[in-house]
Write an enzyme that holds these catalytic residues in place. Structure first.
Site, PDB file in Angstrom:
ATOM      1  N   LYS A   1       0.841  -1.209   0.000  1.00  9.32           N
ATOM      2  CA  LYS A   1       0.000   0.000   0.000  1.00  9.32           C
ATOM      3  C   LYS A   1       0.874   1.257   0.000  1.00  9.32           C
ATOM      4  O   LYS A   1       0.665   2.170  -0.794  1.00  9.32           O
ATOM      5  CB  LYS A   1      -0.924   0.008   1.237  1.00  9.32           C
ATOM      6  CG  LYS A   1      -1.835  -1.206   1.326  1.00  9.32           C
ATOM      7  CD  LYS A   1      -2.737  -1.161   2.561  1.00  9.32           C
ATOM      8  CE  LYS A   1      -2.040  -1.227   3.898  1.00  9.32           C
ATOM      9  NZ  LYS A   1      -1.359  -2.518   4.195  1.00  9.32           N
TER      10      LYS A   1
ATOM     11  N   ARG B   1      -9.900   0.632   8.642  1.00  8.42           N
ATOM     12  CA  ARG B   1      -9.436  -0.707   8.955  1.00  8.42           C
ATOM     13  C   ARG B   1     -10.438  -1.511   9.766  1.00  8.42           C
ATOM     14  O   ARG B   1     -10.171  -2.660  10.129  1.00  8.42           O
ATOM     15  CB  ARG B   1      -8.186  -0.569   9.791  1.00  8.42           C
ATOM     16  CG  ARG B   1      -7.011  -1.346   9.256  1.00  8.42           C
ATOM     17  CD  ARG B   1      -5.850  -0.758   9.977  1.00  8.42           C
ATOM     18  NE  ARG B   1      -4.683  -1.493  10.009  1.00  8.42           N
ATOM     19  CZ  ARG B   1      -3.565  -1.055   9.429  1.00  8.42           C
ATOM     20  NH1 ARG B   1      -3.543  -0.009   8.685  1.00  8.42           N
ATOM     21  NH2 ARG B   1      -2.474  -1.724   9.608  1.00  8.42           N
TER      22      ARG B   1
ATOM     23  N   ARG C   1      11.721  -5.550   5.277  1.00 12.81           N
ATOM     24  CA  ARG C   1      11.476  -4.121   5.037  1.00 12.81           C
ATOM     25  C   ARG C   1      12.375  -3.249   5.921  1.00 12.81           C
ATOM     26  O   ARG C   1      12.615  -3.548   7.083  1.00 12.81           O
ATOM     27  CB  ARG C   1      10.018  -3.756   5.340  1.00 12.81           C
ATOM     28  CG  ARG C   1       9.819  -2.241   5.283  1.00 12.81           C
ATOM     29  CD  ARG C   1       8.393  -1.794   5.323  1.00 12.81           C
ATOM     30  NE  ARG C   1       7.655  -2.435   6.388  1.00 12.81           N
ATOM     31  CZ  ARG C   1       6.334  -2.421   6.452  1.00 12.81           C
ATOM     32  NH1 ARG C   1       5.632  -1.825   5.509  1.00 12.81           N
ATOM     33  NH2 ARG C   1       5.718  -3.028   7.442  1.00 12.81           N
TER      34      ARG C   1
ATOM     35  N   ARG D   1      10.935  -1.400  11.603  1.00 11.58           N
ATOM     36  CA  ARG D   1       9.811  -1.141  12.499  1.00 11.58           C
ATOM     37  C   ARG D   1       9.723  -2.227  13.581  1.00 11.58           C
ATOM     38  O   ARG D   1       9.980  -3.394  13.313  1.00 11.58           O
ATOM     39  CB  ARG D   1       8.496  -1.110  11.687  1.00 11.58           C
ATOM     40  CG  ARG D   1       8.285   0.203  10.998  1.00 11.58           C
ATOM     41  CD  ARG D   1       7.142   0.224   9.989  1.00 11.58           C
ATOM     42  NE  ARG D   1       5.943  -0.502  10.354  1.00 11.58           N
ATOM     43  CZ  ARG D   1       4.872  -0.589   9.576  1.00 11.58           C
ATOM     44  NH1 ARG D   1       4.858   0.052   8.399  1.00 11.58           N
ATOM     45  NH2 ARG D   1       3.819  -1.273   9.949  1.00 11.58           N
TER      46      ARG D   1
ATOM     47  N   ARG E   1      -0.690  -9.379  13.115  1.00 10.41           N
ATOM     48  CA  ARG E   1      -1.290  -8.360  12.243  1.00 10.41           C
ATOM     49  C   ARG E   1      -2.166  -9.014  11.173  1.00 10.41           C
ATOM     50  O   ARG E   1      -3.221  -8.478  10.818  1.00 10.41           O
ATOM     51  CB  ARG E   1      -0.182  -7.506  11.613  1.00 10.41           C
ATOM     52  CG  ARG E   1       0.454  -6.555  12.628  1.00 10.41           C
ATOM     53  CD  ARG E   1       1.835  -6.089  12.230  1.00 10.41           C
ATOM     54  NE  ARG E   1       1.849  -5.321  11.012  1.00 10.41           N
ATOM     55  CZ  ARG E   1       2.955  -5.031  10.331  1.00 10.41           C
ATOM     56  NH1 ARG E   1       4.134  -5.445  10.773  1.00 10.41           N
ATOM     57  NH2 ARG E   1       2.891  -4.322   9.233  1.00 10.41           N
TER      58      ARG E   1
HETATM   59  P1  AP5 Z   1       4.827  -1.592   1.923  1.00 13.53           P
HETATM   60  O1  AP5 Z   1       4.543  -0.794   0.704  1.00 13.53           O
HETATM   61  O2  AP5 Z   1       5.542  -0.962   3.054  1.00 13.53           O
HETATM   62  O3  AP5 Z   1       3.494  -2.343   2.422  1.00 13.53           O
HETATM   63  P2  AP5 Z   1       2.235  -1.812   3.218  1.00 13.53           P
HETATM   64  O4  AP5 Z   1       1.027  -2.438   2.593  1.00 13.53           O
HETATM   65  O5  AP5 Z   1       2.270  -0.333   3.326  1.00 13.53           O
HETATM   66  O6  AP5 Z   1       2.500  -2.540   4.587  1.00 13.53           O
HETATM   67  P3  AP5 Z   1       2.398  -2.019   6.101  1.00 13.53           P
HETATM   68  O7  AP5 Z   1       3.134  -3.008   6.942  1.00 13.53           O
HETATM   69  O8  AP5 Z   1       2.797  -0.581   6.195  1.00 13.53           O
HETATM   70  O9  AP5 Z   1       0.892  -2.163   6.351  1.00 13.53           O
HETATM   71  P4  AP5 Z   1       0.191  -2.202   7.674  1.00 13.53           P
HETATM   72  O10 AP5 Z   1      -1.175  -1.966   7.192  1.00 13.53           O
HETATM   73  O11 AP5 Z   1       0.373  -3.406   8.485  1.00 13.53           O
HETATM   74  O12 AP5 Z   1       0.945  -1.066   8.547  1.00 13.53           O
HETATM   75  P5  AP5 Z   1       0.514   0.407   8.978  1.00 13.53           P
HETATM   76  O13 AP5 Z   1       1.720   1.236   9.026  1.00 13.53           O
HETATM   77  O14 AP5 Z   1      -0.643   0.856   8.181  1.00 13.53           O
HETATM   78  O15 AP5 Z   1       5.659  -2.888   1.415  1.00 13.53           O
HETATM   79  C1  AP5 Z   1       6.125  -3.848   2.356  1.00 13.53           C
HETATM   80  C2  AP5 Z   1       7.525  -4.318   1.944  1.00 13.53           C
HETATM   81  O16 AP5 Z   1       7.422  -5.027   0.703  1.00 13.53           O
HETATM   82  C3  AP5 Z   1       8.541  -3.171   1.695  1.00 13.53           C
HETATM   83  O17 AP5 Z   1       9.793  -3.589   2.127  1.00 13.53           O
HETATM   84  C4  AP5 Z   1       8.507  -2.995   0.180  1.00 13.53           C
HETATM   85  O18 AP5 Z   1       9.731  -2.496  -0.308  1.00 13.53           O
HETATM   86  C5  AP5 Z   1       8.227  -4.417  -0.301  1.00 13.53           C
HETATM   87  N1  AP5 Z   1       7.452  -4.480  -1.536  1.00 13.53           N
HETATM   88  C6  AP5 Z   1       6.422  -3.660  -1.908  1.00 13.53           C
HETATM   89  N2  AP5 Z   1       5.946  -4.040  -3.116  1.00 13.53           N
HETATM   90  C7  AP5 Z   1       6.688  -5.120  -3.490  1.00 13.53           C
HETATM   91  C8  AP5 Z   1       6.682  -5.971  -4.634  1.00 13.53           C
HETATM   92  N3  AP5 Z   1       5.823  -5.761  -5.637  1.00 13.53           N
HETATM   93  N4  AP5 Z   1       7.584  -6.975  -4.691  1.00 13.53           N
HETATM   94  C9  AP5 Z   1       8.464  -7.181  -3.668  1.00 13.53           C
HETATM   95  N5  AP5 Z   1       8.523  -6.420  -2.564  1.00 13.53           N
HETATM   96  C10 AP5 Z   1       7.641  -5.407  -2.479  1.00 13.53           C
HETATM   97  O19 AP5 Z   1      -0.035   0.152  10.458  1.00 13.53           O
HETATM   98  C11 AP5 Z   1       0.852  -0.173  11.503  1.00 13.53           C
HETATM   99  C12 AP5 Z   1       0.089  -0.249  12.825  1.00 13.53           C
HETATM  100  O20 AP5 Z   1      -0.497   1.033  13.111  1.00 13.53           O
HETATM  101  C13 AP5 Z   1      -1.104  -1.223  12.852  1.00 13.53           C
HETATM  102  O21 AP5 Z   1      -0.710  -2.541  13.144  1.00 13.53           O
HETATM  103  C14 AP5 Z   1      -1.965  -0.605  13.947  1.00 13.53           C
HETATM  104  O22 AP5 Z   1      -1.434  -0.874  15.218  1.00 13.53           O
HETATM  105  C15 AP5 Z   1      -1.788   0.885  13.690  1.00 13.53           C
HETATM  106  N6  AP5 Z   1      -2.790   1.418  12.741  1.00 13.53           N
HETATM  107  C16 AP5 Z   1      -2.538   2.039  11.551  1.00 13.53           C
HETATM  108  N7  AP5 Z   1      -3.673   2.399  10.950  1.00 13.53           N
HETATM  109  C17 AP5 Z   1      -4.678   2.014  11.787  1.00 13.53           C
HETATM  110  C18 AP5 Z   1      -6.085   2.109  11.701  1.00 13.53           C
HETATM  111  N8  AP5 Z   1      -6.728   2.663  10.651  1.00 13.53           N
HETATM  112  N9  AP5 Z   1      -6.816   1.589  12.725  1.00 13.53           N
HETATM  113  C19 AP5 Z   1      -6.219   1.036  13.803  1.00 13.53           C
HETATM  114  N10 AP5 Z   1      -4.880   0.914  13.936  1.00 13.53           N
HETATM  115  C20 AP5 Z   1      -4.113   1.407  12.933  1.00 13.53           C
HETATM  116 MG    MG Z   2       2.484   1.000   4.941  1.00 14.33          MG
END
Ligand code: AP5
Ligand code: MG
Length: 214
Positions: free
Chosen positions: A13, A88, A127, A160, A171
């Site tokens: 994402k 979410r 990552r 992270r 997660r």
């Molecule tokens: P990346 O692009 O970083 O993936 P992402 O989908 O953004 O993954 P996240 O881990 O950020 O998602 P998340 O939803 O768990 O975390 P968030 O920060 O929102 O890609 C991942 C890796 O793959 C990278 O290394 C990238 O280089 C690689 N990659 C990408 N595309 C690729 C490809 N095509 N091929 C190979 N490699 C590739 O949330 C974190 C925490 O915050 C949650 O657990 C929760 O505690 C809290 N939180 C955030 N939002 C909310 C909400 N709305 N409600 C409640 N809690 C929340």
């Molecule tokens: Mg992300």
């Protein structure tokens, strides 16, 4: 365009949102990045969120909804935005609908990045993220030009706290239980487009653009 980029942890994402920011000039609103910034700054929100985030659990809805309501009222969101990591839960989606209705807006598309769990674990554990701008790199799939340094802003890269294999499993369970139903919620509104999230980042970006224009 008001877009939601949807999918499990590590689906890409953030990676795809940053490409879309460059292409369309609308902001990426990542609730995860905003929460991490609050933690770094030591705000009350950051302190409350920390315990949930480090365990891989969702932060309570009321904290997230208040945070997103404030962010969407900022001037750069008035011509569109990319929501990344929000909504979410179905409660967050309902609250977002209420916020948008009160301001005369709506969600145009929800693009779901589909990536199987085995690929997710490899992506997350490898990552490295920029502590200043949040850009995502990968030790194998997306290496920075200089080790440990962000190509975009020169910030330091770090791992992270929730990017361990144990926390990824938690997660993913949270995603299946609380977040996946959000796709069905938007399915009823006819705005969901599912795309294959496996392949090169450029291939996936092409699928994303096609889905948005569909
Ligand atoms: P990346 O692009 O970083 O993936 P992402 O989908 O953004 O993954 P996240 O881990 O950020 O998602 P998340 O939803 O768990 O975390 P968030 O920060 O929102 O890609 C991942 C890796 O793959 C990278 O290394 C990238 O280089 C690689 N990659 C990408 N595309 C690729 C490809 N095509 N091929 C190979 N490699 C590739 O949330 C974190 C925490 O915050 C949650 O657990 C929760 O505690 C809290 N939180 C955030 N939002 C909310 C909400 N709305 N409600 C409640 N809690 C929340
Ligand atoms: Mg992300």
């Amino acid at each position: 365009m008001n877009l939601i980029l949807f999918g499990p942890p590590g689906a890409g994402k953030g990676t795809q949102a940053q490409r879309l920011v460059a292409e369309r000039g609308i902001p990426q609103i990542s609730t995860g990045d905003i929460l991490r910034a609050n933690r770094r700054e030591g705000t009350a929100l950051g302190k409350k969120a920390q315990v949930f985030m480090d365990e891989g659990l969702l932060v309570p809805d009321e904290l997230i909804i208040e945070m997103i309501d404030a962010r969407l009222s900022e001037s750069d969101c008035q011509t569109g935005y990319i929501l990344d990591g929000f909504p979410r839960t179905v409660s967050q989606a309902e609250a977002l609908d209420g916020i948008l209705q009160s301001r005369g807006g709506s969600i145009d598309k929800v693009v779901v990045l589909q990536v199987p769990a085995d690929a997710i674990v490899g992506r997350i554990v490898g990552r490295r993220a920029c502590q200043d701008c949040g850009a995502a790199y990968h030790l194998e799939f997306n290496t920075p030009k200089a080790s440990g340094v962000c190509d975009s802003c020169g910030g330091s890269l770090y791992q992270r706290a929730d990017d361990t294999e144990d926390k990824v499993r938690v997660r993913l369970t949270e995603y299946d239980r609380s977040t996946a139903p959000v796709a069905a919620y938007y399915g009823e509104q006819g705005v969901v487009r599912e795309i294959d999230g496996l392949g090169s980042m450029t291939e996936i970006f092409g699928r994303l653009l096609a889905a948005i224009e569909d």
